[in-house]
Scaffold this active site. Structure first.
Site, mmCIF file in Angstrom:
data_model
loop_
_atom_site.group_PDB
_atom_site.id
_atom_site.type_symbol
_atom_site.label_atom_id
_atom_site.label_comp_id
_atom_site.label_asym_id
_atom_site.label_seq_id
_atom_site.Cartn_x
_atom_site.Cartn_y
_atom_site.Cartn_z
ATOM 1 N NE ARG A 188 -3.636 0.387 0.204
ATOM 2 C CZ ARG A 188 -4.695 0.414 -0.602
ATOM 3 N NH1 ARG A 188 -5.013 1.529 -1.248
ATOM 4 N NH2 ARG A 188 -5.420 -0.674 -0.795
ATOM 5 C CB SER A 230 -4.514 -5.482 8.905
ATOM 6 O OG SER A 230 -5.315 -6.632 8.711
ATOM 7 C CG HIS A 241 -6.461 -0.433 3.094
ATOM 8 N ND1 HIS A 241 -5.779 0.770 3.082
ATOM 9 C CD2 HIS A 241 -7.354 -0.363 2.073
ATOM 10 C CE1 HIS A 241 -6.253 1.534 2.122
ATOM 11 N NE2 HIS A 241 -7.202 0.876 1.489
ATOM 12 C CB CYS A 242 -1.033 -2.067 5.715
ATOM 13 S SG CYS A 242 -1.753 -1.042 7.010
ATOM 14 C CG LEU A 243 -0.342 -6.817 4.295
ATOM 15 C CD1 LEU A 243 -1.056 -8.019 4.890
ATOM 16 C CD2 LEU A 243 1.154 -7.101 4.149
#
Length: 347
Positions: A90, A335, A337-339
């Site tokens: 992200r 989590s 979204h960050c990934l």
């Protein structure tokens, strides 16, 4: 001839999702295998509804072999031979936008390449991650634009009308952008993302969050006029004051910047999680919107896990809301979204 850039809202049609294979043992010092298993479940859930491109490292590397073995035979998944330092796509993968040219009837995809320094230089080395956006743009044969801003994709949230949410703690962090003005940042958002208004939250509030307060842990659009926000009901919790300040900022900022009413809906954070001698930053705002699904992190707190699923199921009536375990992934301090980074569909 003038290009007009616009970052689509996450619920708009997507062509693919980009992720990076988790392989950094410093990020997951005690549970890398368990984090990888949760990541595989996440990728497979997304791949059931749309293509997934996995930055899996160079041929013959340990990361590449792990990804090949774990995702072998998974339909809709393509392994991409691009090296990474860590898994947080992200933030360093391109922020994809749409470019509309006055002389062209069709739109084109453009990669925005923020200058990335691992959240203020916290986790060297990050040299491979710095090159990802340009490499992806080259692979896709699309234009790559590099704004003069040290920033990350997880620090922005936008709706279809160009209302953008961001935090001061990220944009004006002295280890990122020590001398930049708010007007300069908002001008970059307007030029590169098509932002019409920016609402500023204070930011840093969730314990364990090493990004200095990314917006995707704090507040997310679910449609044009609905925002869910991370919340704490316990006034004695050390996170309460920061989350309350962000809610106040959001309420005031929306009233000042935008015509019309917004629904603001709380997503209470789960009970504290301590793993690998660190506080895990757990927020249900870190969900990912796909074309037909919404993937929601679950943290092992039955009460808040179920509540988040109920709220998001009501807010996404045309999508299947899928809850997946994220406790081990979150030890890496992020989590779903960050990934991941969505790539919009062009017309």
């Amino acid at each position: 001839m003038q290009n007009k850039f616009r970052m689509p809202a996450e619920w708009e049609p997507q062509a693919a999702t980009w992720v990076s294979w988790p392989h950094n043992e410093e990020t997951w010092p005690d549970n890398l295998a368990e984090a990888q298993a949760e990541f595989v479940a996440f990728v497979k859930a997304v791949a059931q509804v749309q293509p997934v491109c996995v930055l899996a490292g160079v041929s013959g590397s340990a990361a590449r072999s792990q990804a090949e073995n774990a995702l072998a035979g998974t339909a809709n998944v393509t392994l991409i031979e691009i090296e990474t330092n860590d898994a947080w796509a992200r933030d360093y993968a391109p922020t994809f936008v749409i470019s509309s040219r006055e002389d062209s009837p069709s739109d084109s995809l453009v990669a925005i390449n923020w200058f990335y320094n691992a959240w203020g230089g916290k986790y060297p080395p990050f040299d491979a991650d710095q090159l990802v956006a340009e490499k992806v743009a080259s692979l896709l044969r699309i234009e790559c634009v590099s704004p003069p801003l040290c920033f990350e994709g997880g620090a922005i949230e936008i709706n279809e009308s160009g209302l953008l949410l961001c935090t001061r703690s990220c944009a004006f962090d002295p280890n990122r952008n020590p001398d930049i003005s708010q007007l300069a940042v908002e001008a970059i958002f307007a030029d590169c993302l098509g932002a019409r208004h920016t609402v500023w939250l204070s930011g840093d509030a969730i314990e364990g969050d090493d990004t200095d307060g990314h917006i995707d842990q704090l507040a997310r659009f679910t449609d044009e006029s609905t925002i869910v926000y991370a919340w704490c009901n316990d006034e004695t919790d050390p996170q309460f004051a920061g989350l309350k300040k962000n809610l106040d900022d959001l309420t005031i900022g929306l009233a000042e910047a935008w015509q019309g009413e917004f629904r603001l809906i709380p997503l209470p954070i789960p009970a504290a999680i301590e793993m690998s001698e660190r506080r895990v930053p757990a927020s249900y705002c870190n969900f990912l919107i796909c074309n037909e699904r919404v993937i929601v992190p679950q943290f092992g707190d039955a009460r808040t896990d179920e509540f988040a699923m109920q709220v998001l199921t009501e807010l996404f009536p045309t999508r299947e809301v899928v809850g997946l375990n994220s406790v081990n992934l979150s030890v890496g301090l992020g989590s779903f979204h960050c990934l991941s980074q969505q790539m919009p569909q062009t017309k």
